[in-house]
Design a protein around this motif. Structure first.
Motif, PDB file in Angstrom:
ATOM      1  N   LEU A  73       0.930  -1.548   0.344  1.00 46.58           N
ATOM      2  CA  LEU A  73       0.522   0.177   0.347  1.00 46.58           C
ATOM      3  C   LEU A  73       0.391   1.335   0.004  1.00 46.58           C
ATOM      4  O   LEU A  73       0.028   2.595   0.006  1.00 46.58           O
ATOM      5  N   ALA A  74       2.185   1.255   0.231  1.00 51.29           N
ATOM      6  CA  ALA A  74       2.524   2.897   0.468  1.00 51.29           C
ATOM      7  C   ALA A  74       3.411   2.808  -1.451  1.00 51.29           C
ATOM      8  O   ALA A  74       3.276   4.038  -1.085  1.00 51.29           O
ATOM      9  N   LYS A  75       3.248   1.816  -1.081  1.00 51.06           N
ATOM     10  CA  LYS A  75       4.286   1.891  -3.767  1.00 51.06           C
ATOM     11  C   LYS A  75       2.773   3.240  -3.190  1.00 51.06           C
ATOM     12  O   LYS A  75       2.728   4.131  -4.335  1.00 51.06           O
ATOM     13  N   VAL A  76       2.013   3.080  -3.683  1.00 53.10           N
ATOM     14  CA  VAL A  76       0.345   3.307  -4.312  1.00 53.10           C
ATOM     15  C   VAL A  76       0.188   5.039  -3.021  1.00 53.10           C
ATOM     16  O   VAL A  76       0.011   5.572  -4.449  1.00 53.10           O
ATOM     17  N   MET A  77       0.235   4.945  -1.879  1.00 53.38           N
ATOM     18  CA  MET A  77       0.399   5.994  -1.339  1.00 53.38           C
ATOM     19  C   MET A  77       1.461   7.391  -1.683  1.00 53.38           C
ATOM     20  O   MET A  77       0.901   8.117  -2.219  1.00 53.38           O
ATOM     21  N   SER A  78       2.337   6.508  -1.526  1.00 51.52           N
ATOM     22  CA  SER A  78       3.945   7.341  -2.355  1.00 51.52           C
ATOM     23  C   SER A  78       3.737   7.854  -3.882  1.00 51.52           C
ATOM     24  O   SER A  78       3.478   8.906  -3.616  1.00 51.52           O
ATOM     25  N   SER A  79       3.074   7.300  -4.268  1.00 50.71           N
ATOM     26  CA  SER A  79       2.771   8.038  -5.774  1.00 50.71           C
ATOM     27  C   SER A  79       2.053   9.337  -5.895  1.00 50.71           C
ATOM     28  O   SER A  79       1.945  10.155  -6.204  1.00 50.71           O
ATOM     29  N   ASN A  80       1.132   8.972  -4.860  1.00 51.68           N
ATOM     30  CA  ASN A  80      -0.651   9.306  -4.833  1.00 51.68           C
ATOM     31  C   ASN A  80      -0.260  10.835  -3.810  1.00 51.68           C
ATOM     32  O   ASN A  80       0.134  11.379  -4.170  1.00 51.68           O
ATOM     33  N   LEU A  81       1.077  11.024  -3.203  1.00 54.11           N
ATOM     34  CA  LEU A  81       2.363  12.023  -2.604  1.00 54.11           C
ATOM     35  C   LEU A  81       2.143  13.133  -2.798  1.00 54.11           C
ATOM     36  O   LEU A  81       2.809  13.827  -3.420  1.00 54.11           O
ATOM     37  N   ASN A  82       3.418  12.066  -3.618  1.00 57.46           N
ATOM     38  CA  ASN A  82       4.044  12.971  -4.366  1.00 57.46           C
ATOM     39  C   ASN A  82       3.553  13.614  -5.700  1.00 57.46           C
ATOM     40  O   ASN A  82       4.358  14.815  -6.057  1.00 57.46           O
ATOM     41  N   ALA A  83       2.197  13.092  -6.219  1.00 61.98           N
ATOM     42  CA  ALA A  83       1.853  13.875  -6.932  1.00 61.98           C
ATOM     43  C   ALA A  83       0.448  15.554  -6.754  1.00 61.98           C
ATOM     44  O   ALA A  83       0.871  16.119  -7.743  1.00 61.98           O
ATOM     45  N   VAL A  84       0.067  14.856  -5.491  1.00 63.90           N
ATOM     46  CA  VAL A  84       0.185  16.531  -4.851  1.00 63.90           C
ATOM     47  C   VAL A  84       1.484  17.231  -4.582  1.00 63.90           C
ATOM     48  O   VAL A  84       0.215  18.435  -5.130  1.00 63.90           O
TER      49      VAL A  84
END
Length: 492
Positions: free
Chosen positions: A328-339
Motif C-alpha cells: 500500500l505504501a507504493k500506492v500512497m507514495s505515488s499519490n503524495l508525490n503527485a499532490v
C-alpha cells in the motif's frame, strides 16, 4: 536507504508485483477540486476541535462535530461503538466490493494549552492543547472520505467506505477496542495520516507499549506527633521508582520506561494514605513489553512489602508495534508525490521563522515543499494504537508538514502550528493524498490481494491477535485524577 529509492528499486526488480489501477486523470482532478472547494469546511472543523482541545474519551464536542459533518455528507453514522461514547463508525456503501477504512483522531493532550502565536503563550484556565495535531487529523480524514464518496457516486464505483472515529489515541488505546470488537474483520485496507514537520509515507516501526496506574494504599497519621502510626503510600511510590530505575540496567537497551506521580498526598505534615504513579513501558517487540511490564509489577509489589503498604494497578492502555504495508505504501507514495508539498505565503514564512527561534534544531523551511520518506530508527519512535489495526488489516499512513520543520510532537510549538493556516495547508495535502489513494484501491483488487498476502506472511501462520491491554473495558476515566477513596479497583 530512503524509502522512495527502495520502492523504485522494488518496482524495477519485481515486475510481477500488482500495480494499482490508476484513477483516470479527469476523475483525479475532480477529487482534488472537491477538496479544494470544501477547504473552508476543513478549516472550520479543525479550528473548532483545536479550540475545544478535549482529552481522551472526553471528546464529546469534537466527535459530535465530525459525525454531523459525515451525516450531512450522506454517511450512515453509528455512534458509541465498542463501549466508547465518543467513538463512531460512518459508512457509505454502494453495491459489493472492497471495504476501505479511513481513521480519524481528535483527542488533545493535557498541559499544553497554547495560543496559535509563534511565541510561548499559554491560555489561562485551559487544561489541554492539540500537541499532536489531532484536530487536523480528524478534519482532514473526514474531508478525504467525503471526496471519495462523491467520486464513487459519480462513477458508480462499487464497495464500502468507512470512517472510524477513534478517540483517546494518546494513551487510551481507543483503536484497540475497535479491533477487539471485530469492527475491522471485513476491511480490505486502512488508510491514516498524522501531522508532522515533513511530508512522507512511512513503513517504519513504532513502539509497542503497555501503560497503567499503580495505586498504593497506606495509613494516614500526624507526620510529627505520631509518624510511627502511619504507613506512607508515597513511600511505596518512591521505592517503586528506585526499584524500576535499578532494573533499567537489566532489560533490553532499546526499552523505554517512563512515569509520573499523579497523586502523592495533600500536606507534608500528613502521612499520605494514597499515592499513585502512572507508568509506560515501550519496545518495538510486544513480547519484550509484556515481560518488562511484568517485572515492573513485581517491583511495585516488592515496594509495597518494603513500606508496609498495599498496591493494586490498572492497565489503562496497550498497543502493538506498527506493521505497515509496503504494498500500500507504493500506492500512497505515488499519490503524495503527485499532490506535492505545501507552499507558504510570506506571512506564514515570517510566522514560522519567529517560531523557529524557539526550536533546538534549525531546519530549512523549504523542506515543506518536498515529499520524501519518513523513516524511524531501529528503536522505533512513539507509540500508536493504529498499530493494532496494522496487525489485522493491511494498513498504511503518511505524515504531512503541518508544523514548522524541526518541531517535536507534544510541544507548545506543535499546538500553535496545529491552530494556524500552516497546519490547515498540511492537512489539505493529507486529505488529497488519502482521497486519491482510497480511490485507487477501490479499483485495484489485485493490490488489495497482494497487501493481504504480505500481511499474512509478515505476522506468521500462527498469529492470533491478543490485545496487550487484555480483556478490560475501555478506561474512560484514564485522564481524570483518581481520588484516594476510588483507588482500590485491581485490573490486570
Amino acid at each position: 536507504m530512503k524509502i522512495r529509492t527502495a520502492l523504485l528499486l522494488a518496482s524495477m526488480f519485481a515486475p510481477l508485483s500488482a500495480q494499482a489501477q490508476a484513477v483516470p486523470e479527469a476523475q483525479r482532478g475532480a477529487i482534488l477540486a472537491g477538496i479544494d472547494k470544501r477547504a473552508p469546511d476543513l478549516e472550520s472543523t479543525a479550528r473548532a476541535i483545536w479550540g475545544w482541545s478535549e482529552v481522551g474519551y472526553q471528546e464529546t464536542k469534537s466527535s459530535a462535530l465530525l459525525q454531523a459533518r459525515l451525516k450531512k455528507a450522506g454517511f450512515t453514522v453509528t455512534p458509541g461503538v465498542a463501549g466508547m461514547p465518543t467513538a463512531f463508525v460512518a459508512s457509505f456503501k454502494q453495491g459489493s466490493g472492497p471495504v476501505i477504512g479511513i481513521l480519524a483522531e481528535y483527542d488533545a493532550l493535557p498541559g499544553l494549552a497554547q495560543t496559535n502565536a509563534p511565541t510561548k503563550t499559554s491560555i489561562a484556565g485551559k487544561a489541554a492543547g492539540h500537541g499532536c495535531g489531532h484536530n487536523l487529523f480528524g478534519a482532514a480524514s473526514v474531508e478525504a472520505a467525503i471526496a471519495i464518496r462523491e467520486w464513487m457516486i459519480a462513477n458508480k464505483v462499487q464497495g464500502e467506505l468507512r470512517v472510524y472515529g477513534s478517540p483517546a489515541e494518546e494513551g487510551g488505546s481507543g483503536k484497540v477496542y475497535l479491533v477487539r470488537a471485530g469492527l475491522f474483520d471485513d476491511v480490505s485496507a486502512v488508510l491514516h495520516w498524522h501531522p508532522g514537520d515533513a511530508n512522507g509515507v512511512s513503513t517504519g516501526k513504532s513502539m509497542a507499549n503497555i501503560s497503567g496506574k499503580f495505586r498504593f494504599h497506606g495509613v494516614s497519621a500526624h507526620a510529627a506527633a505520631s509518624p510511627d502510626k502511619g504507613r506512607s503510600a508515597l513511600d511505596g511510590v518512591e521505592v517503586m521508582d528506585v526499584a524500576v530505575n535499578f532494573m533499567r540496567e537489566h532489560i533490553p537497551s532499546s526499552t523505554r520506561i517512563h512515569n509520573i506521580i499523579t497523586a502523592g498526598g495533600e500536606a507534608p505534615n500528613v502521612v499520605p494514605d494514597f499515592a499513585e504513579s502512572y507508568y509506560y513501558v515501550r519496545n518495538v517487540d510486544p513480547l519484550i513489553v509484556r515481560d518488562v511490564w511484568g517485572r515492573v509489577v513485581k517491583a511495585a509489589e516488592g515496594s509495597a512489602m518494603a513500606t508496609g503498604t498495599t498496591v493494586d494497578y490498572e492497565i489503562t492502555g496497550g498497543v502493538y508495534s506498527m506493521l505497515a504495508s509496503e504494498t500500500l505504501a507504493k500506492v500512497m507514495s505515488s499519490n503524495l508525490n503527485a499532490v506535492g508539498g505545501e507552499t507558504w505565503t510570506p506571512e506564514e514564512i515570517a510566522w514560522a521563522t519567529e517560531l523557529q527561534k524557539s526550536l533546538p534544531t534549525q531546519k530549512s523551511l523549504d523542506s515543506v515543499k518536498q515529499t520524501s520518506s519518513r523513516e524511524r530508527g531501529p528503536d522505533g519512535g512513539g507509540s500508536t494504537d493504529v498499530s493494532d489495526i496494522s496487525w489485522t488489516v493491511p494498513t498504511i499512513g503518511l505524515s504531512t508538514a503541518t508544523w514548522v520543520p524541526g518541531t517535536p510532537a507534544h510541544s507548545w510549538q506543535a499546538v500553535a502550528a496545529s491552530g494556524s493556516s500552516i497546519g490547515i495547508k498540511g492537512a489539505t495535502v493529507a486529505a488529497k493524498t488519502i482521497a486519491l489513494t482510497g480511490a485507487d484501491l477501490f479499483l485495484s483488487p489485485e493490490v488489495l490481494k497482494e497487501a493481504r498476502a504480505e500481511l499474512d506472511k509478515a505476522r506468521g501462520p500462527d498469529f492470533k491477535y491478543n490485545a496487550l491491554l487484555g480483556t478490560r473495558t475501555p478506561a474512560l476515566d484514564y485522564r481524570k485524577p483518581t481520588p484516594a477513596w476510588e483507588g482500590s479497583t485491581k485490573s490486570k
